[in-house]
Design an enzyme around this catalytic site. Structure first.
Site, PDB file in Angstrom:
ATOM      1  CG  HIS A   1     -10.196 128.582  80.912  1.00  0.00           C
ATOM      2  ND1 HIS A   1     -10.179 129.819  81.525  1.00  0.00           N
ATOM      3  CD2 HIS A   1      -9.401 127.790  81.654  1.00  0.00           C
ATOM      4  CE1 HIS A   1      -9.397 129.769  82.593  1.00  0.00           C
ATOM      5  NE2 HIS A   1      -8.915 128.544  82.691  1.00  0.00           N
TER       6      HIS A   1
ATOM      7  CD  GLU B   1      -9.428 128.421  88.281  1.00  0.00           C
ATOM      8  OE1 GLU B   1      -9.449 128.276  87.032  1.00  0.00           O
ATOM      9  OE2 GLU B   1      -8.477 128.905  88.887  1.00  0.00           O
TER      10      GLU B   1
END
Length: 323
Positions: free
Chosen positions: A30, A98
């Site tokens: 992330h 994402e």
């Protein structure tokens, strides 16, 4: 979950997990945490290098998205280097991405079908680099999303790292069965998971591959604590994402997720994530997924007291599981 723990602590917990009987580590990739309260988001490739030194089991990113923050060639180089340092232990997990992580470097965030096509083209680039480099030759690529001039990876392990693809829908699962070494998915209803596994196997058989030789990997979120009440508090505070019932691939900010997370209620976790203080309840849920056909399950516990979780699950859950 590198969004929740500083990198040195994540490495130490990986070693502690192994001492309690766990055999592998999946580390999230992330750029930002899901919600601001999680507070961390370290660079997965740096952390994986340290995990490789501190442990003996398998390890890999769950999952990296090639093509936005990093070109597939750079992902391939990072993976090949870990494979060379730790032969037979490192695997490469890839996903379609994402917006939370990938929009930070790009002016345009594509729709899901294009993201999936980009991912599979990236797989093609990485596989070409792995195979050509092992053969000692250069390779080129020119596709709709990526270009690669004549080059090779000069550092390679004896055998290329296995490539696993994240799939949450039947089309992606089937394409994964045709093209890569395994599929990664997350906890869902039995019917949905069974359908994904079926499509994955169908894709493999269509191109003459043996599905039994491919990996079926599950990332299973859960919340265990000393009491049911604490387990639920942990779920709501640390992993409200597990209770969100909306698509999340296009949400761009941890602060947006924070606003959405305020709508999550205890009942929203039902059927999506086990929240319980009873190790037997968690063992039964893990066993249910093993019985479905998954051969690797990576556990993420929502609580902060990871040491206690690892001790209890190592003693009371892992020994009772049947592969």
């Amino acid at each position: 979950m590198l969004e929740r723990f500083p990198p040195a602590e994540a490495v130490a917990l990986s070693a502690l997990a192994e001492s309690h009987g766990f055999t592998g580590v999946m580390a999230s990739d992330h750029f930002q945490p899901w919600i601001p309260a999680q507070g961390e988001s370290s660079f997965v490739w740096s952390v994986l290098g340290s995990i490789g030194e501190r442990t003996r089991g398998d390890f890999g990113p769950g999952v990296t998205t090639p093509g936005f923050r990093m070109h597939p060639a750079v992902v391939a180089q990072a993976s090949a280097t870990l494979g060379a340092m730790h032969p037979g232990r490192h695997w490469l997990g890839l996903g379609s991405g994402e917006a939370l992580n990938e929009h930070v470097v790009g002016p345009y965030w594509p729709e899901a079908p294009e993201r999936i096509n980009r991912m599979f083209e990236a797989v093609d680039v990485i596989k070409k680099l792995f195979s050509a480099s092992l053969a000692g030759r250069d390779v080129r690529h020119s596709g709709p999303h990526f270009k690669l001039e004549a080059t090779r990876l000069w550092t390679m392990p004896p055998v290329a790292p296995e490539i696993l693809v994240a799939a949450s829908g039947p089309v992606t699962a089937k394409r994964a069965g045709r093209t890569v070494d395994g599929m990664i998915t997350t906890g869902a209803s039995t019917d949905k998971l069974a359908a994904l596994l079926t499509r994955f196997r169908e894709g493999a058989r269509e191109v003459g591959r043996d599905p039994a030789r491919l990996h079926r990997v599950l990332q299973l979120h859960l919340s265990w604590a000393a009491t049911d009440e604490q387990a639920m508090r942990n779920a709501l505070a640390e992993w409200p994402i597990g209770g969100l019932r909306i698509p999340r691939g296009d949400i761009r900010s941890p602060f947006e997720f924070e606003q959405l997370a305020r709508t999550v209620r205890p009942e929203d976790f039902a059927g999506r994530m086990v929240v319980s203080a009873d190790p037997d309840v968690h063992r039964a849920d893990i066993q249910r997924h093993l019985d479905l056909g998954f051969d690797r399950i990576y556990l993420h516990n929502a609580g902060r007291d990871q040491a206690r979780f690892l001790e209890v699950f190592g003693r009371e859950v892992l020994p009772g599981l049947r592969a």
